[in-house]
Design a protein around this motif. Structure first.
Motif, PDB file in Angstrom:
ATOM      1  N   THR A   1     -46.785 -28.303   5.449  1.00 24.49           N
ATOM      2  CA  THR A   1     -46.570 -26.975   6.205  1.00 24.49           C
ATOM      3  C   THR A   1     -45.492 -26.179   5.473  1.00 24.49           C
ATOM      4  O   THR A   1     -45.014 -25.156   5.852  1.00 24.49           O
ATOM      5  CB  THR A   1     -45.716 -27.293   7.608  1.00 24.49           C
ATOM      6  N   TYR A   2     -45.165 -26.210   3.967  1.00 21.11           N
ATOM      7  CA  TYR A   2     -44.262 -25.511   3.325  1.00 21.11           C
ATOM      8  C   TYR A   2     -45.162 -24.675   2.301  1.00 21.11           C
ATOM      9  O   TYR A   2     -46.033 -25.069   2.127  1.00 21.11           O
ATOM     10  CB  TYR A   2     -43.361 -26.452   2.409  1.00 21.11           C
ATOM     11  N   PRO A   3     -44.428 -23.500   2.072  1.00 23.91           N
ATOM     12  CA  PRO A   3     -43.178 -23.092   2.194  1.00 23.91           C
ATOM     13  C   PRO A   3     -43.188 -22.510   3.772  1.00 23.91           C
ATOM     14  O   PRO A   3     -44.028 -22.202   4.497  1.00 23.91           O
ATOM     15  CB  PRO A   3     -43.095 -21.788   1.323  1.00 23.91           C
ATOM     16  N   GLN A   4     -41.763 -22.654   4.261  1.00 21.71           N
ATOM     17  CA  GLN A   4     -41.625 -22.356   5.736  1.00 21.71           C
ATOM     18  C   GLN A   4     -40.735 -21.116   5.867  1.00 21.71           C
ATOM     19  O   GLN A   4     -39.590 -21.023   4.688  1.00 21.71           O
ATOM     20  CB  GLN A   4     -40.928 -23.342   6.688  1.00 21.71           C
ATOM     21  N   PHE A   5     -40.831 -20.174   6.809  1.00 21.29           N
ATOM     22  CA  PHE A   5     -39.653 -18.971   6.891  1.00 21.29           C
ATOM     23  C   PHE A   5     -38.770 -19.764   7.925  1.00 21.29           C
ATOM     24  O   PHE A   5     -38.891 -20.439   8.992  1.00 21.29           O
ATOM     25  CB  PHE A   5     -40.396 -17.822   7.594  1.00 21.29           C
ATOM     26  N   GLU A   6     -37.501 -19.570   7.375  1.00 19.07           N
ATOM     27  CA  GLU A   6     -36.355 -19.962   8.117  1.00 19.07           C
ATOM     28  C   GLU A   6     -35.618 -18.850   8.994  1.00 19.07           C
ATOM     29  O   GLU A   6     -35.090 -18.143   8.286  1.00 19.07           O
ATOM     30  CB  GLU A   6     -35.420 -20.789   7.313  1.00 19.07           C
ATOM     31  N   PRO A   7     -35.806 -18.773  10.146  1.00 21.55           N
ATOM     32  CA  PRO A   7     -35.274 -17.663  10.902  1.00 21.55           C
ATOM     33  C   PRO A   7     -33.711 -17.507  10.697  1.00 21.55           C
ATOM     34  O   PRO A   7     -33.298 -16.414  10.680  1.00 21.55           O
ATOM     35  CB  PRO A   7     -35.491 -17.983  12.254  1.00 21.55           C
ATOM     36  N   LYS A   8     -32.913 -18.599  10.680  1.00 25.51           N
ATOM     37  CA  LYS A   8     -31.418 -18.558  10.864  1.00 25.51           C
ATOM     38  C   LYS A   8     -31.195 -17.785   9.415  1.00 25.51           C
ATOM     39  O   LYS A   8     -30.193 -16.824   9.447  1.00 25.51           O
ATOM     40  CB  LYS A   8     -31.077 -19.954  10.710  1.00 25.51           C
TER      41      LYS A   8
ATOM     42  N   VAL B   1     -49.321 -23.201   6.459  1.00 30.12           N
ATOM     43  CA  VAL B   1     -48.454 -22.440   6.382  1.00 30.12           C
ATOM     44  C   VAL B   1     -48.424 -21.689   7.588  1.00 30.12           C
ATOM     45  O   VAL B   1     -49.413 -20.762   7.775  1.00 30.12           O
ATOM     46  CB  VAL B   1     -48.408 -21.794   4.958  1.00 30.12           C
ATOM     47  N   ARG B   2     -47.188 -21.393   7.970  1.00 36.13           N
ATOM     48  CA  ARG B   2     -47.167 -20.548   9.466  1.00 36.13           C
ATOM     49  C   ARG B   2     -46.310 -19.134   8.952  1.00 36.13           C
ATOM     50  O   ARG B   2     -45.131 -19.140   8.420  1.00 36.13           O
ATOM     51  CB  ARG B   2     -46.273 -20.968  10.402  1.00 36.13           C
ATOM     52  N   VAL B   3     -47.056 -17.992   9.330  1.00 38.39           N
ATOM     53  CA  VAL B   3     -46.151 -16.732   9.346  1.00 38.39           C
ATOM     54  C   VAL B   3     -46.182 -16.324  10.748  1.00 38.39           C
ATOM     55  O   VAL B   3     -47.178 -15.561  11.214  1.00 38.39           O
ATOM     56  CB  VAL B   3     -47.163 -15.894   8.516  1.00 38.39           C
ATOM     57  N   ALA B   4     -45.161 -16.615  11.387  1.00 39.40           N
ATOM     58  CA  ALA B   4     -45.284 -16.592  13.129  1.00 39.40           C
ATOM     59  C   ALA B   4     -44.727 -15.362  13.604  1.00 39.40           C
ATOM     60  O   ALA B   4     -44.965 -14.716  14.459  1.00 39.40           O
ATOM     61  CB  ALA B   4     -44.729 -17.738  13.659  1.00 39.40           C
ATOM     62  N   THR B   5     -43.634 -14.882  12.704  1.00 44.07           N
ATOM     63  CA  THR B   5     -42.727 -13.698  13.446  1.00 44.07           C
ATOM     64  C   THR B   5     -42.885 -12.392  12.378  1.00 44.07           C
ATOM     65  O   THR B   5     -43.581 -12.552  11.352  1.00 44.07           O
ATOM     66  CB  THR B   5     -41.506 -13.935  13.551  1.00 44.07           C
TER      67      THR B   5
ATOM     68  N   SER C   1     -54.654 -20.494   1.096  1.00 42.03           N
ATOM     69  CA  SER C   1     -55.137 -21.646   0.938  1.00 42.03           C
ATOM     70  C   SER C   1     -55.205 -22.396   2.246  1.00 42.03           C
ATOM     71  O   SER C   1     -55.589 -23.382   2.081  1.00 42.03           O
ATOM     72  CB  SER C   1     -54.672 -22.428  -0.193  1.00 42.03           C
ATOM     73  N   ASN C   2     -54.743 -21.908   3.210  1.00 40.66           N
ATOM     74  CA  ASN C   2     -54.484 -22.693   4.730  1.00 40.66           C
ATOM     75  C   ASN C   2     -55.732 -23.208   4.985  1.00 40.66           C
ATOM     76  O   ASN C   2     -56.646 -22.569   4.796  1.00 40.66           O
ATOM     77  CB  ASN C   2     -53.778 -21.593   5.499  1.00 40.66           C
ATOM     78  N   GLY C   3     -55.473 -24.447   5.541  1.00 41.01           N
ATOM     79  CA  GLY C   3     -56.917 -25.191   6.019  1.00 41.01           C
ATOM     80  C   GLY C   3     -57.566 -26.104   4.848  1.00 41.01           C
ATOM     81  O   GLY C   3     -58.613 -26.706   5.376  1.00 41.01           O
ATOM     82  N   LEU C   4     -57.184 -25.906   3.633  1.00 42.13           N
ATOM     83  CA  LEU C   4     -57.802 -26.755   2.650  1.00 42.13           C
ATOM     84  C   LEU C   4     -56.929 -28.091   2.662  1.00 42.13           C
ATOM     85  O   LEU C   4     -55.545 -27.999   2.616  1.00 42.13           O
ATOM     86  CB  LEU C   4     -57.934 -25.870   1.214  1.00 42.13           C
ATOM     87  N   PRO C   5     -57.380 -29.389   2.198  1.00 37.56           N
ATOM     88  CA  PRO C   5     -56.658 -30.541   2.036  1.00 37.56           C
ATOM     89  C   PRO C   5     -55.945 -30.428   0.836  1.00 37.56           C
ATOM     90  O   PRO C   5     -56.287 -30.045  -0.244  1.00 37.56           O
ATOM     91  CB  PRO C   5     -57.784 -31.437   2.170  1.00 37.56           C
ATOM     92  N   THR C   6     -54.653 -30.956   1.073  1.00 42.17           N
ATOM     93  CA  THR C   6     -53.740 -30.928   0.010  1.00 42.17           C
ATOM     94  C   THR C   6     -53.791 -32.390  -0.790  1.00 42.17           C
ATOM     95  O   THR C   6     -54.410 -33.480  -0.172  1.00 42.17           O
ATOM     96  CB  THR C   6     -52.082 -30.889   0.232  1.00 42.17           C
ATOM     97  N   ARG C   7     -53.542 -32.418  -2.222  1.00 41.69           N
ATOM     98  CA  ARG C   7     -53.792 -33.534  -3.035  1.00 41.69           C
ATOM     99  C   ARG C   7     -52.489 -33.372  -4.105  1.00 41.69           C
ATOM    100  O   ARG C   7     -52.536 -32.535  -4.856  1.00 41.69           O
ATOM    101  CB  ARG C   7     -55.144 -33.515  -3.574  1.00 41.69           C
ATOM    102  N   THR C   8     -51.900 -34.417  -3.993  1.00 45.22           N
ATOM    103  CA  THR C   8     -50.626 -34.462  -5.086  1.00 45.22           C
ATOM    104  C   THR C   8     -50.974 -34.964  -6.464  1.00 45.22           C
ATOM    105  O   THR C   8     -51.811 -35.651  -6.575  1.00 45.22           O
ATOM    106  CB  THR C   8     -49.579 -35.146  -4.545  1.00 45.22           C
TER     107      THR C   8
END
Ligand code: HEC
Length: 292
Positions: free
Chosen positions: A122-129, A178-182, A280-287
């Motif tokens: 779910t990263y990177p994330q936007f941190e509202p604070k 990854v969310r871009v919600a605001t 790239s949202n929706g694609l499976p991650t692999r380390t």
């Protein structure tokens, strides 16, 4: 400006191949330009359409495997391929750092929901604070700081590499989300997109010139991968065991463009990663895919 202006900076061999690239090299497809008013998800979709026009008959799940790239230079290899021992060693080092008890008795797992499982996707994330984009590496450092532990330099790939790889491996197979919600979050996304599309450096090229406009083509010996699909297999294991983070790759590409790279963890690269990962949202991650 004639296209030979940039192309002369590439090697002769590269030039011969590159000249087959149409003059549209500089010009971003109008679909990409017209995205400003669109939601991030609409932008992602139209980017996929543009890439499909460039590489007919392919889809996002092909691109992440490097299938768009005839030279297969950027092909990612799953963990259980040749380098398995090496990858396993690196993950073991990362796990040790992840499990290490802080002086206050806590550990990194305490800072994340579900002890960090299925979180990294779910990263990177936007941190509202703080109104900042927070990457995996930053989130790890936030946790260390919160518990009075010494933070790890982003450039310290011997320590941050295995640790971020282990954290990400707890999400392996999870689809990138990854969310871009605001509106504020979209401001960062837009800043990242602007950098992706801006021509930079002595070569006067944008990320998009190579990874959208000319995706699927060959530059010199190297294939140009599509931006969609690029974010899901990080960090990478390089020959010799060095762990390469995504932002380190951004820096490599900035250097390739003849530009002074932004620092790891800078606002610029964080915003760029936010945009870059979202598409790239929706694609499976692999380390720890192996980079050749
Ligand atoms: C002149 C063409 C060119 C430009 C401009 C360029 N890149 Fe690249 N990029 C490449 C090539 C070639 C590779 C293959 C791997 C390597 O040699 O680093 C690559 C690899 C990558 C990868 C790894 C892809 C994978 O799946 O292995 C990412 C991510 C990336 N570039 C992002 C960017 C970003 C972000 C920018 C803008 C700051 C950018 N690139 C600008 C040519 C370019």
């Amino acid at each position: 400006m004639p296209s030979s202006h940039i192309l002369k900076h590439f090697s002769r061999a590269a030039l011969a191949v590159t000249l087959s690239i149409p003059l549209g090299w500089y010009v971003l497809p109008s679909a990409v330009h017209a995205q400003t008013a669109a939601t991030p998800e609409q932008q992602r979709q139209s980017l996929i359409q543009v890439l499909q026009q460039r590489m007919p008959g392919t889809s996002a799940s092909d691109w992440m495997l490097g299938a768009s790239n005839p030279a297969a230079v950027v092909q990612a290899i799953p963990l259980n391929a040749d380098n398995a021992t090496n990858s396993a060693d690196i993950l073991a080092i990362g796990k040790k750092a992840w499990d290490r008890k802080f002086r206050d008795g806590k550990s990194l797992a305490n800072c994340f929901p579900n002890a960090g499982k299925r979180v990294a996707a779910t990263y990177p994330q936007f941190e509202p604070k703080t109104k900042m984009v927070v990457t995996v590496e930053m989130a790890i450092n936030r946790c260390l700081a919160l518990h009075g532990e010494t933070e790890i330099e982003a450039a310290n790939s011997a320590v941050m590499g295995p640790l971020s790889a282990y954290f990400r491996s707890l999400s392996d197979g999870q689809r990138l989300m990854v969310r871009v919600a605001t509106v504020q979050a979209q401001g960062k996304f837009d800043a990242g997109r602007a950098l992706f599309q801006r021509r930079i450096g002595q070569q006067d090229v944008a990320c998009a010139s190579c990874h959208v406009q000319n995706a699927g083509k060959i530059l010199g010996q190297q294939g140009l991968s599509a931006v969609v699909g690029q974010a899901v297999t990080w960090p990478r294991l390089q020959p010799g065991g060095r762990v390469l983070g995504l932002q380190m790759q951004f820096q490599r590409c900035m250097q390739r463009s003849g530009a002074e790279p932004f620092a790891l963890g800078s606002e610029e690269l964080n915003n760029l990663e936010y945009y870059h990962a979202f598409v790239s949202n929706g694609l499976p991650t692999r380390t720890l895919a192996v980079q050749r």
